[in-house]
Each structure stands twice: as structure tokens, then as C-alpha cells.
Design a protein around this motif. Structure first.
Motif, PDB file in Angstrom:
ATOM      1  N   PHE A 195       4.365  19.256 -38.452  1.00  0.00           N
ATOM      2  CA  PHE A 195       3.938  18.339 -37.677  1.00  0.00           C
ATOM      3  C   PHE A 195       4.387  16.834 -37.663  1.00  0.00           C
ATOM      4  CE2 PHE A 195       0.704  21.276 -38.846  1.00  0.00           C
ATOM      5  CZ  PHE A 195       0.115  21.595 -38.002  1.00  0.00           C
ATOM      6  N   ALA A 196       4.838  16.635 -36.189  1.00  0.00           N
ATOM      7  CA  ALA A 196       5.350  15.199 -36.122  1.00  0.00           C
ATOM      8  C   ALA A 196       4.890  14.417 -34.961  1.00  0.00           C
ATOM      9  CB  ALA A 196       6.804  15.345 -35.896  1.00  0.00           C
ATOM     10  N   LEU A 197       4.623  13.162 -35.243  1.00  0.00           N
ATOM     11  CA  LEU A 197       3.887  12.296 -34.349  1.00  0.00           C
ATOM     12  C   LEU A 197       5.105  11.704 -33.481  1.00  0.00           C
ATOM     13  CD1 LEU A 197       1.083  11.582 -33.825  1.00  0.00           C
ATOM     14  CD2 LEU A 197       1.551   9.472 -35.280  1.00  0.00           C
ATOM     15  N   CYS A 198       4.759  11.738 -32.020  1.00  0.00           N
ATOM     16  CA  CYS A 198       6.008  11.483 -31.283  1.00  0.00           C
ATOM     17  C   CYS A 198       5.673  10.463 -30.125  1.00  0.00           C
ATOM     18  CB  CYS A 198       6.612  12.369 -30.535  1.00  0.00           C
ATOM     19  SG  CYS A 198       7.111  14.078 -31.374  1.00  0.00           S
ATOM     20  N   HIS A 202      10.575   8.427 -30.460  1.00  0.00           N
ATOM     21  CA  HIS A 202      10.900   8.383 -31.733  1.00  0.00           C
ATOM     22  C   HIS A 202       9.928   9.380 -32.204  1.00  0.00           C
ATOM     23  CE1 HIS A 202      11.293   4.058 -30.527  1.00  0.00           C
ATOM     24  NE2 HIS A 202      12.407   4.230 -31.143  1.00  0.00           N
ATOM     25  N   ALA A 203      10.167   9.912 -33.539  1.00  0.00           N
ATOM     26  CA  ALA A 203       9.343  10.960 -34.131  1.00  0.00           C
ATOM     27  C   ALA A 203       9.090  10.514 -35.552  1.00  0.00           C
ATOM     28  CB  ALA A 203       9.875  12.400 -34.000  1.00  0.00           C
ATOM     29  N   LEU A 204       7.880  10.517 -36.017  1.00  0.00           N
ATOM     30  CA  LEU A 204       7.420  10.183 -37.335  1.00  0.00           C
ATOM     31  C   LEU A 204       6.857  11.569 -37.838  1.00  0.00           C
ATOM     32  CD1 LEU A 204       6.781   8.098 -39.592  1.00  0.00           C
ATOM     33  CD2 LEU A 204       4.422   7.777 -38.507  1.00  0.00           C
ATOM     34  N   ALA A 205       7.578  12.164 -38.991  1.00  0.00           N
ATOM     35  CA  ALA A 205       7.107  13.090 -39.813  1.00  0.00           C
ATOM     36  C   ALA A 205       5.769  12.944 -40.191  1.00  0.00           C
ATOM     37  CB  ALA A 205       7.899  13.458 -40.801  1.00  0.00           C
ATOM     38  N   LEU A 206       4.968  14.038 -40.036  1.00  0.00           N
ATOM     39  CA  LEU A 206       3.374  14.007 -40.640  1.00  0.00           C
ATOM     40  C   LEU A 206       3.621  14.906 -41.741  1.00  0.00           C
ATOM     41  CD1 LEU A 206       1.182  14.183 -37.264  1.00  0.00           C
ATOM     42  CD2 LEU A 206       1.907  12.123 -38.800  1.00  0.00           C
ATOM     43  N   CYS A 311       1.268   6.377 -28.315  1.00  0.00           N
ATOM     44  CA  CYS A 311       1.064   6.063 -26.742  1.00  0.00           C
ATOM     45  C   CYS A 311       1.717   4.741 -26.488  1.00  0.00           C
ATOM     46  CB  CYS A 311      -0.452   5.445 -26.651  1.00  0.00           C
ATOM     47  SG  CYS A 311      -1.509   6.928 -26.794  1.00  0.00           S
ATOM     48  N   ASP A 312       2.131   3.748 -26.998  1.00  0.00           N
ATOM     49  CA  ASP A 312       2.909   2.534 -27.007  1.00  0.00           C
ATOM     50  C   ASP A 312       4.179   2.615 -27.281  1.00  0.00           C
ATOM     51  OD1 ASP A 312       0.468   1.727 -26.032  1.00  0.00           O
ATOM     52  OD2 ASP A 312      -0.013   0.595 -27.946  1.00  0.00           O
ATOM     53  N   GLY A 313       4.874   3.720 -27.774  1.00  0.00           N
ATOM     54  CA  GLY A 313       6.108   4.000 -28.010  1.00  0.00           C
ATOM     55  C   GLY A 313       6.867   3.063 -29.001  1.00  0.00           C
ATOM     56  N   VAL A 314       5.964   2.561 -29.937  1.00  0.00           N
ATOM     57  CA  VAL A 314       6.493   1.922 -31.193  1.00  0.00           C
ATOM     58  C   VAL A 314       6.523   2.541 -32.394  1.00  0.00           C
ATOM     59  CG1 VAL A 314       5.934  -0.315 -29.963  1.00  0.00           C
ATOM     60  CG2 VAL A 314       4.189   0.781 -31.310  1.00  0.00           C
ATOM     61  N   LEU A 315       6.654   3.796 -32.390  1.00  0.00           N
ATOM     62  CA  LEU A 315       6.498   4.849 -33.720  1.00  0.00           C
ATOM     63  C   LEU A 315       7.518   4.233 -34.799  1.00  0.00           C
ATOM     64  CD1 LEU A 315       5.284   8.206 -32.927  1.00  0.00           C
ATOM     65  CD2 LEU A 315       4.159   6.617 -34.509  1.00  0.00           C
ATOM     66  N   ASP A 316       8.587   3.846 -34.277  1.00  0.00           N
ATOM     67  CA  ASP A 316       9.865   3.626 -35.219  1.00  0.00           C
ATOM     68  C   ASP A 316       9.533   2.401 -36.036  1.00  0.00           C
ATOM     69  OD1 ASP A 316       9.662   1.724 -32.911  1.00  0.00           O
ATOM     70  OD2 ASP A 316      11.849   1.152 -32.894  1.00  0.00           O
ATOM     71  N   THR A 317       8.564   1.602 -35.790  1.00  0.00           N
ATOM     72  CA  THR A 317       8.246   0.438 -36.900  1.00  0.00           C
ATOM     73  C   THR A 317       7.201   1.063 -37.442  1.00  0.00           C
ATOM     74  OG1 THR A 317       6.636  -0.430 -35.307  1.00  0.00           O
ATOM     75  CG2 THR A 317       8.854  -1.315 -35.411  1.00  0.00           C
ATOM     76  N   PHE A 318       6.625   2.237 -37.692  1.00  0.00           N
ATOM     77  CA  PHE A 318       5.580   2.732 -38.274  1.00  0.00           C
ATOM     78  C   PHE A 318       5.669   3.626 -39.645  1.00  0.00           C
ATOM     79  CE2 PHE A 318       1.083   3.848 -37.922  1.00  0.00           C
ATOM     80  CZ  PHE A 318       0.635   2.794 -37.166  1.00  0.00           C
ATOM     81  N   ASP A 319       4.818   3.765 -40.301  1.00  0.00           N
ATOM     82  CA  ASP A 319       4.651   4.542 -41.427  1.00  0.00           C
ATOM     83  C   ASP A 319       3.468   5.019 -41.832  1.00  0.00           C
ATOM     84  OD1 ASP A 319       6.091   6.164 -43.502  1.00  0.00           O
ATOM     85  OD2 ASP A 319       6.644   4.706 -44.796  1.00  0.00           O
TER      86      ASP A 319
END
Ligand code: AMP
Ligand code: GLY
Length: 427
Positions: A195-198, A202-206, A311-319
Motif C-alpha cells: 500500500f502506498a499513499l499518493c 509523490h508516493a509514500l510507502a505505507l 489531498c493537498d499534494g504535500v506528501l513529499d514532506t511527510f512521514d
């Protein structure tokens, strides 16, 4: 903030449980929900297919975020219609939901962007499909293009079985889903879900999970929506996860964005770990059910900011932080499932199950009668989830929870997690 969650299964109870734990969430509504989600928020009666009615409800209740659980409303364009009404939605657009809505769409995307998957052909008539099968030989996999509630895949061991499946699909056996048929190479390997959040870019591996699709012990009998699952999937090493992100998830996001249909939401990759590396079996555009029931208990961070970042397109700064423990869920289904489940039978002992150490119970197809009794109201009815340091321990704890439930009208598999338990014993 106020949040509306759409859906009524075990996945939605797990999501409602996670969302309601967020300090950011003031009011949580679930439409239509189930007796389990009612413990996390307010169930509301809404016609989900009527997107205008959903938008009107959102305005009335000042909803800040809508989270869509199942694929049906996404493929029907609920995210587009709510976004057009100025409402923030977690989940892909109708165009991006084609990753689940059409197998041919996904196979073409894989071909265009060199994403590893099984070799395939796509067909609109039986004669051409049969000629392809005759040329390729068996075993071979025959799939209806559209959504077929898990019944659209035939693993054909012989040419006769393949031809029968082709005739059934083009003969209307699966309705409109079978108007086009995809025929694939039969891949060999171990399956895993990832699962990945997108957020469109950007994609964040879950996390990873494995499920048990067959109804019977030892993975026998007909396919179901899933009789149990566990997370993480022992086969998915860190290195494999990175390979999946680099070769499958990120190229998919880049390809979807390049085509002008960026993907936002949860990308659920069904993978085959073959001798040549991980290959895509299929995509879903939402959390899995029952996979979500084992992901949520492992998620240590607040889920709500992650949904908003998508939703906001800012997953690149997320963990996100995850527990290293294993979560394992056993699905309790009504007798008759996956055929015709017996509904209306009384279920007791849910509280006793939840009183066991590290056990949670997520409702799926249940309903509560006027006396407060819980009755079966669907095929898959309850999920008993346990977390522990090892798969063997999580399995033992989950079955202690299951055994506290008194429901003569139900059944479950007794071997959920068997491959992972065997792997643990052998290591
Ligand atoms: P799907 O609905 O496409 O995920 O397929 C359902 C199940 O069929 C998968 O979980 C696999 O077990 C199996 N399957 C589908 N496609 C293939 C394939 N090309 N090779 C081997 N197994 C497959
Ligand atoms: N458990 C498989 C799915 O949610 O599609």
C-alpha cells in the motif's frame, strides 16, 4: 474538523477507529456505516450513489474532509463530483480509479511505462481470445476487464477451462464487466499486497500485507473477498519494498500524471514476487478489506494529517511511524458465504473477545436490533484482530478472541497466517 467516511465494511470500521482517534477530528460521520462504526462516530443514512445528496450533506454538516472507503463510488466519480462542489475528498478521480475499474487500462499503462507485470492480450470477441489461448497454451489466466466483485478471474489449468471461461465472460456471465477480456501469463511466486499513499505526484510507502482469499483451510475452496490477513508480509523485505516503489509505484504515478489523470489516494498493489523480481498482478484504488484492519492497528502516527497531505499534494514532506509488531485478522463469516450467507443470526461475546489482550473486533456485515442484539447482516461479518511480536503469537491471540465469540451461525478459517507461521518456525 468534521469528517465524513463512506462505506460500511470492516475496512470502514478500522478507518473510523483510526480517524476518531485523531485529535484533529471533532465530528466523524459514517455513511452508511455499521454497528461498529457507530462506536466511533455517527452513522448517517445517505444514498451514496446520489453524489448531490452527499454534497448537500457535507455543506449542511460543514464537512472538511470526505474519506471514501470502497471502490464503487470512486469508479462512479464521487471524488470528482464532491471536488466540483468545493469539498475536499480523499480518494482518486473517476479517471484515475480506472486503475482498478479496468484491467485493460492498467495493463496498457504497464506496457507504456515499462512497469513489470504478466504478459497479456486483450480481446473483444471470443474467437480471437480462443485463438490467443490456443497459441499461448495452458495454464493461463482469463480475466473480465471490469469490476466483477472478485469473481472476474479464472485461473485456467487447461485449454478447455480457458475456453469455458472465455465463453462464460463473452456470454454475459459477468454482465458488462466481461464485455472485454484480458488474458495473462500465469505468474509463479509468492503473493503480497503493498500500500502506498499518493498525492498525484509523490508516493509514500505505507505497509505490506498478505491475505487469504480462499474460503477453506489450507487455501482451498472458492475465492472470497478475503478470510483473513496479516501485516507486514514477511516476504516483503525493505529492499523489495524499495524495488516496488521504484519500479512499480512511482512509474505508475508518473505515468498517470503524464496522461493528465494524476492519482491521489491509496494505491493498493497486488504483487507476485517472482524469480525475476516483483511484478504487478493488479491495482486497487483503496485500502484492502481485510488488509486495512491489520494496517490501522500498526499505524502509530495520526492518520488524518496523512489523508490531508494526500489531498493537498504535500506528501513529499511527510512521514508515518509504524509498529514493528505483526497484526493478524481472522474474518468471521456467516454460514453459506461466499454463496448465500445466512443473515439475522444472533452473535454474542464480542465484548469478551475485545477483553482479551491486544485484541480488537471490527464489524463488517452486522446490524443491531431494537433490543441491542448484534445480528449477522452480510457475508463477512466480523474481524478479530490481534497484534503481537511474532506472527505465531498474533495468530494465537486472534484465535483466543475468536473463541470468545458465541455465534453458531458463523464460521472462520483456523489457519490464517499459516505460511508466515511456517516461515517463522523454519527460521
Ligand atoms: P486479481 O483479481 O487480478 O487480483 O486476481 C485474483 C487472484 O488471481 C490474484 O490474487 C492471484 O492469486 C491470481 N492471479 C491473477 N492474475 C494472475 C497471474 N497473471 N498469474 C498468477 N496468478 C494470478
Ligand atoms: N482483500 C482484497 C481486496 O480488498 O480487494
Amino acid at each position: 474538523m468534521n469528517i465524513l467516511l463512506i462505506g460500511s465494511g470492516g475496512r470502514e470500521h478500522a478507518l473510523a477507529w483510526a480517524i476518531s482517534g485523531s485529535p484533529l477530528c471533532d465530528r466523524l460521520f459514517i455513511a452508511p456505516g455499521n454497528p461498529g462504526t457507530a462506536q466511533c462516530g455517527e452513522n448517517v443514512v445517505l444514498d451514496i450513489a446520489d453524489h448531490k445528496a452527499v454534497a448537500d450533506f457535507c455543506k449542511l454538516q460543514r464537512i472538511d474532509l470526505v474519506v471514501v472507503g470502497p471502490e464503487g463510488p470512486l469508479v462512479a466519480g464521487i471524488a470528482d463530483d464532491l471536488a466540483a462542489a468545493g469539498i475536499k475528498v480523499f480518494g482518486p478521480s473517476k479517471a484515475a480509479a480506472q486503475l482498478e475499474g479496468s484491467k485493460a487500462f492498467t495493463k496498457e499503462l504497464c506496457a507504456e511505462f515499462a512497469i513489470p507485470t504478466a504478459g497479456f492480450g486483450r480481446f473483444r470477441d471470443a474467437a480471437a481470445a480462443k485463438a490467443y489461448v490456443a497459441a499461448q497454451g495452458a495454464p493461463i489466466v482469463i480475466k473480465a476487464d471490469g469490476l466483477a466483485a472478485g469473481k472476474g478471474v479464472v485461473m485456467a489449468e487447461t485449454l478447455e477451462e480457458a475456453n469455458e471461461a472465455i465463453e462464460m465472460m463473452f456470454g454475459g456471465g459477468l454482465g458488462a464487466a466481461g464485455a472485454e477480456v484480458v488474458i495473462e501469463e500465469w505468474m509463479i511466486g509468492e503473493e503480497a499486497s503493498f500500500f502506498a499513499l499518493c498525492d498525484g505526484t509523490h508516493a509514500l510507502a505505507l505497509a505490506s500485507a498478505q491475505d487469504h482469499k480462499r474460503v477453506g483451510d489450507g487455501d482451498t475452496g472458492p475465492n472470497t473477498g478475503g478470510m483473513g490477513a496479516y501485516s507486514p508480509a514477511p516476504v516483503m523485505t525493505k529492499a523489495l519494498e524499495e524495488q516496488v516503489m521504484a519500479e512499480i509505484v512511482r512509474p505508475t504515478l508518473a505515468g498517470m500524471a503524464k496522461r493528465g489523470t494524476p492519482f491521489k489516494g491509496v494505491l493498493f498493489a497486488g504483487l507476485m514476487i517472482t524469480a525475476q523480481g516483483p511484478k504487478l498482478i493488479e491495482y486497487n484504488v483503496r485500502f484492502g478489506d481485510p488488509e486495512c484492519e491489520v494496517l490501522m492497528p500498526r499505524l502509530k502516527s495520526d492518520i488524518v494529517p496523512a489523508l490531508l497531505a494526500s489531498c493537498d499534494g504535500v506528501l513529499d514532506t511527510f512521514d508515518l511511524r509504524w509498529s514493528d509488531e505483526t497484526a493478524l485478522t481472522v474474518v468471521l463469516a456467516a454460514k453459506g458465504y461466499p454463496g448465500k450467507p445466512e443473515t439475522g443470526t444472533v452473535i454474542k461475546g464480542i465484548e469478551q473477545a475485545e477483553a482479551q489482550d491486544d485484541v480488537l473486533v471490527f464489524h463488517a456485515g452486522t446490524k443491531q436490533d431494537a433490543t441491542g442484539a448484534i445480528l449477522s447482516h452480510g457475508g463477512r461479518v466480523l474481524n478479530v484482530v490481534a497484534t503481537a511480536k511474532s506472527v505465531s503469537e498474533a495468530q494465537a491471540k486472534a484465535y483466543r478472541g475468536v473463541d470468545a465469540i458465541d455465534w453458531p451461525g458463523g464460521f472462520c478459517r483456523r489457519d490464517i497466517g499459516w505460511q508466515a507461521v511456517k516461515r517463522e518456525r523454519e527460521s
